[in-house]
Design an enzyme around this catalytic site. Structure first.
Site, PDB file in Angstrom:
ATOM      1  N   ILE A 170       0.828  -1.207   0.000  1.00 45.06           N
ATOM      2  CA  ILE A 170       0.000   0.000   0.000  1.00 45.06           C
ATOM      3  C   ILE A 170       0.864   1.259   0.000  1.00 45.06           C
ATOM      4  O   ILE A 170       0.570   2.232  -0.702  1.00 45.06           O
ATOM      5  CB  ILE A 170      -0.952  -0.035   1.214  1.00 45.06           C
ATOM      6  CG1 ILE A 170      -2.017  -1.124   1.000  1.00 45.06           C
ATOM      7  CG2 ILE A 170      -1.593   1.319   1.456  1.00 45.06           C
ATOM      8  CD1 ILE A 170      -2.911  -1.388   2.210  1.00 45.06           C
ATOM      9  N   ASP A 218      11.573   2.931   4.903  1.00 44.46           N
ATOM     10  CA  ASP A 218      11.185   1.563   5.288  1.00 44.46           C
ATOM     11  C   ASP A 218      12.356   0.927   6.027  1.00 44.46           C
ATOM     12  O   ASP A 218      13.455   1.494   6.103  1.00 44.46           O
ATOM     13  CB  ASP A 218      10.808   0.740   4.039  1.00 44.46           C
ATOM     14  CG  ASP A 218       9.757  -0.338   4.346  1.00 44.46           C
ATOM     15  OD1 ASP A 218       9.993  -1.145   5.272  1.00 44.46           O
ATOM     16  OD2 ASP A 218       8.729  -0.374   3.659  1.00 44.46           O
ATOM     17  N   ASP A 235      13.237   2.717  11.163  1.00 44.51           N
ATOM     18  CA  ASP A 235      12.464   1.792  11.985  1.00 44.51           C
ATOM     19  C   ASP A 235      11.563   2.687  12.816  1.00 44.51           C
ATOM     20  O   ASP A 235      12.043   3.429  13.688  1.00 44.51           O
ATOM     21  CB  ASP A 235      13.401   0.956  12.876  1.00 44.51           C
ATOM     22  CG  ASP A 235      12.616   0.030  13.798  1.00 44.51           C
ATOM     23  OD1 ASP A 235      11.380   0.189  13.917  1.00 44.51           O
ATOM     24  OD2 ASP A 235      13.249  -0.843  14.415  1.00 44.51           O
ATOM     25  N   ASN A 288       2.294   4.903   7.388  1.00 46.15           N
ATOM     26  CA  ASN A 288       1.691   3.718   6.759  1.00 46.15           C
ATOM     27  C   ASN A 288       2.322   2.404   7.216  1.00 46.15           C
ATOM     28  O   ASN A 288       1.709   1.342   7.061  1.00 46.15           O
ATOM     29  CB  ASN A 288       1.808   3.865   5.232  1.00 46.15           C
ATOM     30  CG  ASN A 288       1.455   2.602   4.504  1.00 46.15           C
ATOM     31  OD1 ASN A 288       0.283   2.245   4.381  1.00 46.15           O
ATOM     32  ND2 ASN A 288       2.477   1.870   4.048  1.00 46.15           N
ATOM     33  N   TYR A 330      -4.111  -6.711  16.471  1.00 42.52           N
ATOM     34  CA  TYR A 330      -4.134  -5.885  15.253  1.00 42.52           C
ATOM     35  C   TYR A 330      -5.319  -4.922  15.286  1.00 42.52           C
ATOM     36  O   TYR A 330      -5.157  -3.720  15.045  1.00 42.52           O
ATOM     37  CB  TYR A 330      -4.202  -6.792  14.013  1.00 42.52           C
ATOM     38  CG  TYR A 330      -4.114  -6.029  12.716  1.00 42.52           C
ATOM     39  CD1 TYR A 330      -2.907  -5.460  12.299  1.00 42.52           C
ATOM     40  CD2 TYR A 330      -5.236  -5.871  11.905  1.00 42.52           C
ATOM     41  CE1 TYR A 330      -2.829  -4.754  11.104  1.00 42.52           C
ATOM     42  CE2 TYR A 330      -5.158  -5.162  10.704  1.00 42.52           C
ATOM     43  CZ  TYR A 330      -3.960  -4.611  10.310  1.00 42.52           C
ATOM     44  OH  TYR A 330      -3.881  -3.900   9.131  1.00 42.52           O
TER      45      TYR A 330
HETATM   46  P1  NAD Z   1       3.130  -4.764   3.718  1.00 39.31           P
HETATM   47  O1  NAD Z   1       3.620  -5.749   4.710  1.00 39.31           O
HETATM   48  O2  NAD Z   1       3.374  -5.051   2.279  1.00 39.31           O
HETATM   49  O3  NAD Z   1       3.694  -3.315   4.012  1.00 39.31           O
HETATM   50  C1  NAD Z   1       4.022  -2.872   5.296  1.00 39.31           C
HETATM   51  C2  NAD Z   1       5.333  -2.142   5.210  1.00 39.31           C
HETATM   52  O4  NAD Z   1       5.636  -1.621   6.523  1.00 39.31           O
HETATM   53  C3  NAD Z   1       6.495  -3.075   4.811  1.00 39.31           C
HETATM   54  O5  NAD Z   1       7.229  -2.509   3.755  1.00 39.31           O
HETATM   55  C4  NAD Z   1       7.316  -3.176   6.093  1.00 39.31           C
HETATM   56  O6  NAD Z   1       8.701  -3.354   5.878  1.00 39.31           O
HETATM   57  C5  NAD Z   1       7.020  -1.831   6.746  1.00 39.31           C
HETATM   58  N1  NAD Z   1       7.334  -1.861   8.164  1.00 39.31           N
HETATM   59  C6  NAD Z   1       6.997  -2.811   9.075  1.00 39.31           C
HETATM   60  N2  NAD Z   1       7.544  -2.521  10.269  1.00 39.31           N
HETATM   61  C7  NAD Z   1       8.242  -1.370  10.117  1.00 39.31           C
HETATM   62  C8  NAD Z   1       9.016  -0.574  10.988  1.00 39.31           C
HETATM   63  N3  NAD Z   1       9.218  -0.919  12.279  1.00 39.31           N
HETATM   64  N4  NAD Z   1       9.584   0.554  10.496  1.00 39.31           N
HETATM   65  C9  NAD Z   1       9.413   0.890   9.207  1.00 39.31           C
HETATM   66  N5  NAD Z   1       8.690   0.177   8.311  1.00 39.31           N
HETATM   67  C10 NAD Z   1       8.109  -0.945   8.784  1.00 39.31           C
HETATM   68  O7  NAD Z   1       1.556  -4.628   3.992  1.00 39.31           O
HETATM   69  P2  NAD Z   1       0.498  -3.523   3.501  1.00 39.31           P
HETATM   70  O8  NAD Z   1      -0.782  -4.246   3.393  1.00 39.31           O
HETATM   71  O9  NAD Z   1       1.004  -2.730   2.370  1.00 39.31           O
HETATM   72  O10 NAD Z   1       0.393  -2.623   4.822  1.00 39.31           O
HETATM   73  C11 NAD Z   1       0.487  -1.206   4.802  1.00 39.31           C
HETATM   74  C12 NAD Z   1      -0.437  -0.636   5.851  1.00 39.31           C
HETATM   75  O11 NAD Z   1      -1.792  -0.904   5.489  1.00 39.31           O
HETATM   76  C13 NAD Z   1      -0.269  -1.230   7.240  1.00 39.31           C
HETATM   77  O12 NAD Z   1      -0.367  -0.213   8.224  1.00 39.31           O
HETATM   78  C14 NAD Z   1      -1.449  -2.180   7.353  1.00 39.31           C
HETATM   79  O13 NAD Z   1      -1.798  -2.426   8.690  1.00 39.31           O
HETATM   80  C15 NAD Z   1      -2.491  -1.424   6.591  1.00 39.31           C
HETATM   81  N6  NAD Z   1      -3.640  -2.192   6.104  1.00 39.31           N
HETATM   82  C16 NAD Z   1      -3.497  -3.173   5.181  1.00 39.31           C
HETATM   83  C17 NAD Z   1      -4.610  -3.860   4.721  1.00 39.31           C
HETATM   84  C18 NAD Z   1      -4.527  -4.934   3.670  1.00 39.31           C
HETATM   85  O14 NAD Z   1      -5.569  -5.528   3.345  1.00 39.31           O
HETATM   86  N7  NAD Z   1      -3.367  -5.214   3.108  1.00 39.31           N
HETATM   87  C19 NAD Z   1      -5.880  -3.542   5.226  1.00 39.31           C
HETATM   88  C20 NAD Z   1      -5.979  -2.551   6.192  1.00 39.31           C
HETATM   89  C21 NAD Z   1      -4.864  -1.865   6.608  1.00 39.31           C
END
Ligand code: NAD
Length: 259
Positions: A15, A34, A70, A97, A162
């Protein structure tokens, strides 16, 4: 339109990368931040090389750079903000995000997993926003977009940590929106529905493949399909640019969640 500088955490993939692309296509400059090295979690997280790949891919859409962060580490958050200001001369939009997920029955759910989820999803929003606030105040057109979730509006079995973390993001969003409104800084949350990223494919529906994800989500979505990273990018640009909108938690969920 004014070109603004946008910092997107968790921007190496999923996302966050979709949001970065949408901001670039709307004419803004983007810093992706990231994890530098994989991260210690149930499934593989982002990395230096994934960030570098994202910058190369997105470079065709506009001015984009990357920096490690981080979000659970306050010094690292300050460094990411400084890197953004050094590279682009300021910071106008912060997109919190970065996020992690884990699931499981209460009696098997470990304290480390609980703490890890809250450290990234909740404390990370606080630490990044605190690190950015001086620069946001200096901007003539500042906004914060926090990626919450529909899980922040409806609880789910096996997802207490979560869901709890995403409810917290919405509460923090409303509080910062109140606190920073006098400075002209708008703070909103985006609540994605179901997007086929690592969270689904490497954890929630691990090893079931994309057709299974598409079918499961399409069957329950009123609008008939799962959400995409492009849907999230479109909404993030809206929230960052809407002049008189603050404190909302916008569902982008195909009608699956309406509250
Ligand atoms: P993803 O795992 O592909 O992306 C998450 C990103 O966050 C990764 O690149 C990861 O390396 C980074 N990250 C994790 N811990 C970190 C830290 N300590 N410091 C810096 N970066 C860190 O998953 P996504 O689905 O793209 O998630 C993005 C956001 O969307 C998240 O907050 C997630 O909770 C939210 N979200 C996702 C969905 C879905 O259906 N995929 C639905 C609702 C909310």
């Amino acid at each position: 339109m004014t070109t603004r500088t946008v910092l997107v955490t968790g921007g190496a993939r999923g996302i966050g990368k979709g949001m970065a692309k949408s901001f670039l296509e709307a004419g803004h400059r983007v810093m992706i931040a990231d994890l530098p090295a994989g991260g210690d979690w149930r499934y593989r997280l982002g990395s230096d090389s994934e960030m570098a790949d994202a910058v190369e891919e997105l470079g065709a859409s506009g001015e984009v750079r990357c920096t490690p962060v981080d979000v659970t580490d306050s010094a690292a958050c300050e460094h990411a903000v400084k890197a953004t200001v050094d590279a682009f001369g300021g910071l106008d939009v912060l997109v919190n995000n970065a996020g992690v997920i884990d699931s499981g029955p209460i009696e098997e759910f470990g304290e480390a997993q609980w703490d890890g989820i809250f450290a990234v999803n909740v404390k990370g929003v606080f630490l990044m926003t605190r690190a950015a606030v001086v620069n946001l105040r200096a901007s003539a057109d500042a906004a914060v977009v926090n990626t919450a979730s529909i899980a922040g509006k409806r609880g789910s079995a096996r997802l207490a940590a979560y869901c709890g973390s995403k409810w917290a993001v919405i509460g923090i969003t409303q509080s910062f929106a109140q606190e920073l409104a006098p400075d002209g800084i708008r703070v909103n949350a985006l609540c994605p529905g179901m997007v086929g990223t690592a969270m689904w494919h490497d954890h929630l529906m691990a090893n079931q493949g994309d057709p299974a994800f598409q079918k499961r989500t399409s069957d329950i979505m009123p609008l008939g399909r799962p959400q995409t990273v492009e849907d999230m990018g479109e909404a993030a640009v809206y929230l960052a640019t809407a002049r008189n909108v603050t404190g909302i938690a916008l569902n982008v969920a195909g009608g699956y969640e309406m509250h």
